[in-house]
Every structure is written in C-alpha cells, then in structure tokens.
Scaffold this motif. Structure first.
Motif, PDB file in Angstrom:
ATOM      1  N   PRO A  41      27.083 -14.029 -45.826  1.00 58.56           N
ATOM      2  CA  PRO A  41      27.467 -14.286 -44.424  1.00 58.56           C
ATOM      3  C   PRO A  41      28.941 -13.980 -44.156  1.00 58.56           C
ATOM      4  O   PRO A  41      29.271 -13.390 -43.120  1.00 58.56           O
ATOM      5  CB  PRO A  41      27.179 -15.784 -44.259  1.00 58.56           C
ATOM      6  CG  PRO A  41      26.204 -16.116 -45.337  1.00 58.56           C
ATOM      7  CD  PRO A  41      26.570 -15.240 -46.485  1.00 58.56           C
ATOM      8  N   ALA A  42      29.824 -14.367 -45.079  1.00 63.83           N
ATOM      9  CA  ALA A  42      31.257 -14.149 -44.861  1.00 63.83           C
ATOM     10  C   ALA A  42      31.600 -12.666 -44.826  1.00 63.83           C
ATOM     11  O   ALA A  42      32.526 -12.249 -44.112  1.00 63.83           O
ATOM     12  CB  ALA A  42      32.067 -14.843 -45.958  1.00 63.83           C
ATOM     13  N   LEU A  43      30.856 -11.853 -45.560  1.00 65.12           N
ATOM     14  CA  LEU A  43      31.095 -10.413 -45.601  1.00 65.12           C
ATOM     15  C   LEU A  43      30.258  -9.657 -44.568  1.00 65.12           C
ATOM     16  O   LEU A  43      30.271  -8.420 -44.549  1.00 65.12           O
ATOM     17  CB  LEU A  43      30.798  -9.880 -47.003  1.00 65.12           C
ATOM     18  CG  LEU A  43      31.642 -10.461 -48.137  1.00 65.12           C
ATOM     19  CD1 LEU A  43      31.174  -9.918 -49.480  1.00 65.12           C
ATOM     20  CD2 LEU A  43      33.121 -10.172 -47.922  1.00 65.12           C
ATOM     21  N   ASP A  44      29.524 -10.398 -43.751  1.00 65.62           N
ATOM     22  CA  ASP A  44      28.641  -9.801 -42.731  1.00 65.62           C
ATOM     23  C   ASP A  44      27.592  -8.886 -43.352  1.00 65.62           C
ATOM     24  O   ASP A  44      27.128  -7.924 -42.720  1.00 65.62           O
ATOM     25  CB  ASP A  44      29.442  -9.024 -41.688  1.00 65.62           C
ATOM     26  CG  ASP A  44      30.217  -9.936 -40.764  1.00 65.62           C
ATOM     27  OD1 ASP A  44      29.778 -11.081 -40.563  1.00 65.62           O
ATOM     28  OD2 ASP A  44      31.281  -9.515 -40.257  1.00 65.62           O
ATOM     29  N   LEU A  55      22.120  -9.888 -34.898  1.00 60.75           N
ATOM     30  CA  LEU A  55      21.940  -9.743 -36.334  1.00 60.75           C
ATOM     31  C   LEU A  55      23.018  -8.834 -36.896  1.00 60.75           C
ATOM     32  O   LEU A  55      23.290  -7.764 -36.348  1.00 60.75           O
ATOM     33  CB  LEU A  55      20.560  -9.153 -36.637  1.00 60.75           C
ATOM     34  CG  LEU A  55      20.254  -8.837 -38.113  1.00 60.75           C
ATOM     35  CD1 LEU A  55      20.174 -10.124 -38.921  1.00 60.75           C
ATOM     36  CD2 LEU A  55      18.954  -8.041 -38.240  1.00 60.75           C
ATOM     37  N   TRP A  56      23.634  -9.281 -37.991  1.00 60.18           N
ATOM     38  CA  TRP A  56      24.601  -8.474 -38.722  1.00 60.18           C
ATOM     39  C   TRP A  56      23.991  -8.055 -40.049  1.00 60.18           C
ATOM     40  O   TRP A  56      23.436  -8.875 -40.772  1.00 60.18           O
ATOM     41  CB  TRP A  56      25.891  -9.252 -38.972  1.00 60.18           C
ATOM     42  CG  TRP A  56      26.732  -9.444 -37.751  1.00 60.18           C
ATOM     43  CD1 TRP A  56      26.556 -10.376 -36.770  1.00 60.18           C
ATOM     44  CD2 TRP A  56      27.878  -8.671 -37.381  1.00 60.18           C
ATOM     45  NE1 TRP A  56      27.510 -10.252 -35.803  1.00 60.18           N
ATOM     46  CE2 TRP A  56      28.356  -9.207 -36.149  1.00 60.18           C
ATOM     47  CE3 TRP A  56      28.552  -7.597 -37.949  1.00 60.18           C
ATOM     48  CZ2 TRP A  56      29.464  -8.692 -35.501  1.00 60.18           C
ATOM     49  CZ3 TRP A  56      29.673  -7.084 -37.301  1.00 60.18           C
ATOM     50  CH2 TRP A  56      30.108  -7.619 -36.097  1.00 60.18           C
ATOM     51  N   LEU A  58      24.880  -5.419 -43.449  1.00 54.74           N
ATOM     52  CA  LEU A  58      25.773  -4.486 -44.157  1.00 54.74           C
ATOM     53  C   LEU A  58      27.035  -4.195 -43.342  1.00 54.74           C
ATOM     54  O   LEU A  58      27.502  -3.057 -43.269  1.00 54.74           O
ATOM     55  CB  LEU A  58      25.046  -3.185 -44.501  1.00 54.74           C
ATOM     56  CG  LEU A  58      23.836  -3.323 -45.440  1.00 54.74           C
ATOM     57  CD1 LEU A  58      23.206  -1.965 -45.701  1.00 54.74           C
ATOM     58  CD2 LEU A  58      24.239  -3.990 -46.760  1.00 54.74           C
ATOM     59  N   GLY A  59      27.579  -5.243 -42.738  1.00 57.41           N
ATOM     60  CA  GLY A  59      28.838  -5.126 -42.012  1.00 57.41           C
ATOM     61  C   GLY A  59      28.727  -4.541 -40.629  1.00 57.41           C
ATOM     62  O   GLY A  59      29.750  -4.349 -39.952  1.00 57.41           O
ATOM     63  N   GLN A  60      27.525  -4.244 -40.165  1.00 56.04           N
ATOM     64  CA  GLN A  60      27.329  -3.612 -38.865  1.00 56.04           C
ATOM     65  C   GLN A  60      26.423  -4.474 -37.976  1.00 56.04           C
ATOM     66  O   GLN A  60      25.560  -5.199 -38.473  1.00 56.04           O
ATOM     67  CB  GLN A  60      26.692  -2.223 -39.028  1.00 56.04           C
ATOM     68  CG  GLN A  60      27.478  -1.270 -39.907  1.00 56.04           C
ATOM     69  CD  GLN A  60      28.802  -0.864 -39.297  1.00 56.04           C
ATOM     70  OE1 GLN A  60      28.914  -0.716 -38.073  1.00 56.04           O
ATOM     71  NE2 GLN A  60      29.816  -0.652 -40.147  1.00 56.04           N
ATOM     72  N   ARG A  61      26.657  -4.370 -36.676  1.00 52.32           N
ATOM     73  CA  ARG A  61      25.732  -5.016 -35.731  1.00 52.32           C
ATOM     74  C   ARG A  61      24.410  -4.255 -35.761  1.00 52.32           C
ATOM     75  O   ARG A  61      24.390  -3.039 -35.607  1.00 52.32           O
ATOM     76  CB  ARG A  61      26.305  -4.990 -34.311  1.00 52.32           C
ATOM     77  CG  ARG A  61      27.528  -5.858 -34.125  1.00 52.32           C
ATOM     78  CD  ARG A  61      28.093  -5.691 -32.725  1.00 52.32           C
ATOM     79  NE  ARG A  61      29.248  -6.527 -32.510  1.00 52.32           N
ATOM     80  CZ  ARG A  61      29.205  -7.763 -32.002  1.00 52.32           C
ATOM     81  NH1 ARG A  61      28.024  -8.285 -31.668  1.00 52.32           N
ATOM     82  NH2 ARG A  61      30.306  -8.464 -31.839  1.00 52.32           N
TER      83      ARG A  61
END
Length: 330
Positions: A41-44, A55-56, A58-61
């Motif tokens: 979660p902290a790293l998205d 929803l996030w 791999l770091g992307q929306r």
C-alpha cells in the motif's frame, strides 16, 4: 528429483533437493512476500483508495475509463474494450492461473507465500517453546515450560494483530494518512474504531485459532484444496505403508511428522483426510531426519504425476482401511 514425459517424483532421497535447503528457500520466499504484503500500500503497488474510489496498481491509477466515458472523452466501444482488457481478462487470467497451480501442486500459495501462514508457523514454534504444544487445543507432547516464551508468544500475537489491522486499513485509505494519524494521535473516530475491532479479532485468531482459520475459514485455501482434490495426479505426500513398522521407533518423539505439521494434520493419512495440506514439506523433513538417524529410508515422500495417480488408485482400492492410523502412531 526425477522427471520424465509422463511423471515426476519428488523424493526426500539423496537425488532430490536437501530438505533443509528447501526449507530455507521456502522461508526466504515467505519473508519476501511478507514484506511485499506490508509495503504494497505504501508503494502504491496495490491498494484501493476509498476517498477517491480509485484502484492503484504498480504505482499507477488503474482506471476503466468510466469517468472519461461520462465526460464524453471515450466512446461506448472504447470503454467496453477498456473494461474487457483491464478488468475481465486480467481477472480471468489471475484466477485461472492461480487455480491451475493449485490443481497441479496443491496449496502452494498457503505454504510458500501466505503472510498469515508465516505467522501460524512462527506462533506455533513460540507456543511449543512456551508450553510443549503447537496449539492450545491439543495435549502437550513435551514437558517443557517457559514463562519467558509464553510472554513472547502473547506479545507477538498482539503485536502482529495490531500490525495486521493497520495494514488492512492502509489497503483502503492512504497509508500516509493512517500512519501519520497513528503517530500524531489524530485518527478519526471511525478509523480508531476499525483499528481497535480489527486488532481484537486478529489477535484472538492468532492466539487461539491460527491453523483452524487456515483449515476451515480461509476461502483462498478452500478453493485451492478443491482444485487439488479434483486432480488425482497432483503433488501429494505419499506414505510407504509397507514401511509402517519403522514408525514405531520414531525420533526425537513419537509421530514426529504429525508433530511437525503446522496445520496439525496426520501426514500418513489418505489424501481426502489431508484436504488442507499446504505442501510446506515439514513432515517430510521430520520423517527424513528421524529415519536417517536410524539408518532407514523415510516413509513419506512427495509424489506428482503418474506416481501420484498410482498412490490415489492404491488408496481407493484400500478404501476405509487406510483411514486408520498406521502402526507406530499414537
């Protein structure tokens, strides 16, 4: 390990991977996935933000294009294709691949990756050092007692129960908001209430019903087991019944394979009575160690493919007679 076009056999013999090496690799995978679970979660890497309904991944929306469609930026065909290739196809591939692995090899996710099962094993060992048992619901198999380890067992369960509740909340709300609110004592009433209730539930489960949840309450494990049971060629722990008399001299304690099982199963039983086996291999390691000390071949081994099918057919021929504990068990 011996493999051919039609079969493969996983055996604890010299030709296979050493059990201690296998367990070290399994522990490393568990530790890595445990950290990934906490940090995702902290790293998205994976979370769903309730504030934004977003929803996030791999770091992307991860957007399906519905908002863009409402704003007139996408056509109905474009948004339909977006839903198909960004939601339906990935979900089918993920679920299908997951169940295929379970169909072929059993509950590998549980035994080799699952963060909860990592805690099951950790707390089982702490309880063993504290009270000579690995579950509060079974009789002690060792007279050892340790107040220090008993305290450590309780503190570990409470600590990870609290960490579990925070981590779960960060999968639903921004991690910075939750951790910041926790350290500054500024959590909202609903957030604090969620953390307290989740902490109580997780802690009670870790203290009292760790393996029972894995066996009877986990839907992920249950569906893996169903897929595994449907395949008579799937990886299975096989018991060489002709060597059952050698179990009478089992060391360092009677029925070492059963004592080693984190799920509190009896590995020498037939497959349908091993429904929740997680293929961790600890029973194999205990059996190998016991028999090696006495200069005999182990009675348990992994089998997959044609050899697993032969084992399944042999069990079917023996019927309920195989359900009884083998010679040497308590």
């Amino acid at each position: 390990m011996r493999c051919s076009a039609n079969e493969a056999v996983l055996s604890p013999g010299p030709a296979s991977l050493n059990h201690e090496t296998l367990q070290r690799r399994r522990r490393a995978l568990q530790a890595g996935f445990f950290l990934l679970f906490l940090l995702a979660p902290a790293l998205d890497l994976l979370r769903f933000d309730l504030h934004e309904a977003q929803l996030w991944f791999l770091g992307q929306r991860w957007s399906l294009g519905i908002d863009a469609f409402r704003a007139g930026q996408l056509s109905s065909t474009e948004v339909a294709l977006s839903i198909l290739f960004k939601a339906i196809v990935p979900a089918l591939l993920l679920v299908g691949g997951f169940l295929f692995v379970a169909w072929r090899y059993g509950r590998l996710y549980c035994g080799w990756l699952c963060p909860h099962f990592s805690l099951v094993e950790l707390l089982n060992e702490q309880l063993w050092r504290a009270a000579g048992r690995r579950s509060l619901w079974e009789a002690p198999s060792s007279p050892q007692r340790s107040r220090r380890h008993a305290l450590l067992f309780v503190v570990t369960a409470l600590g990870f129960g609290f960490l579990w509740s925070i981590t779960l909340l960060t999968y639903l709300l921004p991690p910075r908001e939750i951790w910041g609110g926790l350290f500054s004592a500024s959590l909202s009433a609903n957030q604090a209430r969620f953390l307290f209730i989740a902490w109580a539930l997780f802690s009670a489960e870790l203290l009292l019903a760790r393996h029972l949840f894995c066996r009877f309450g986990c839907a992920v494990g249950f569906f893996q087991s169903l897929a595994w049971m449907a395949n008579p060629r799937a990886l299975v722990v096989s018991f060489a019944r002709e060597r059952a008399p050698s179990c009478k001299g089992c060391e360092p304690q009677t029925d070492a394979c059963e004592d080693a099982c984190p799920m509190r199963l009896q590995p020498r039983r037939i497959k349908r009575l091993m429904f929740s086996c997680v293929q961790c291999g600890q029973c194999l390691q205990a059996c190998d160690h016991s028999h090696t000390q006495r200069g005999s071949a182990p009675s348990l081994e992994w089998r997959v493919g044609v050899d697993a099918l032969r084992e399944t057919l042999r069990q079917a021929r023996q019927g309920d007679g195989r359900d009884q504990p083998p010679a040497g068990s308590r």
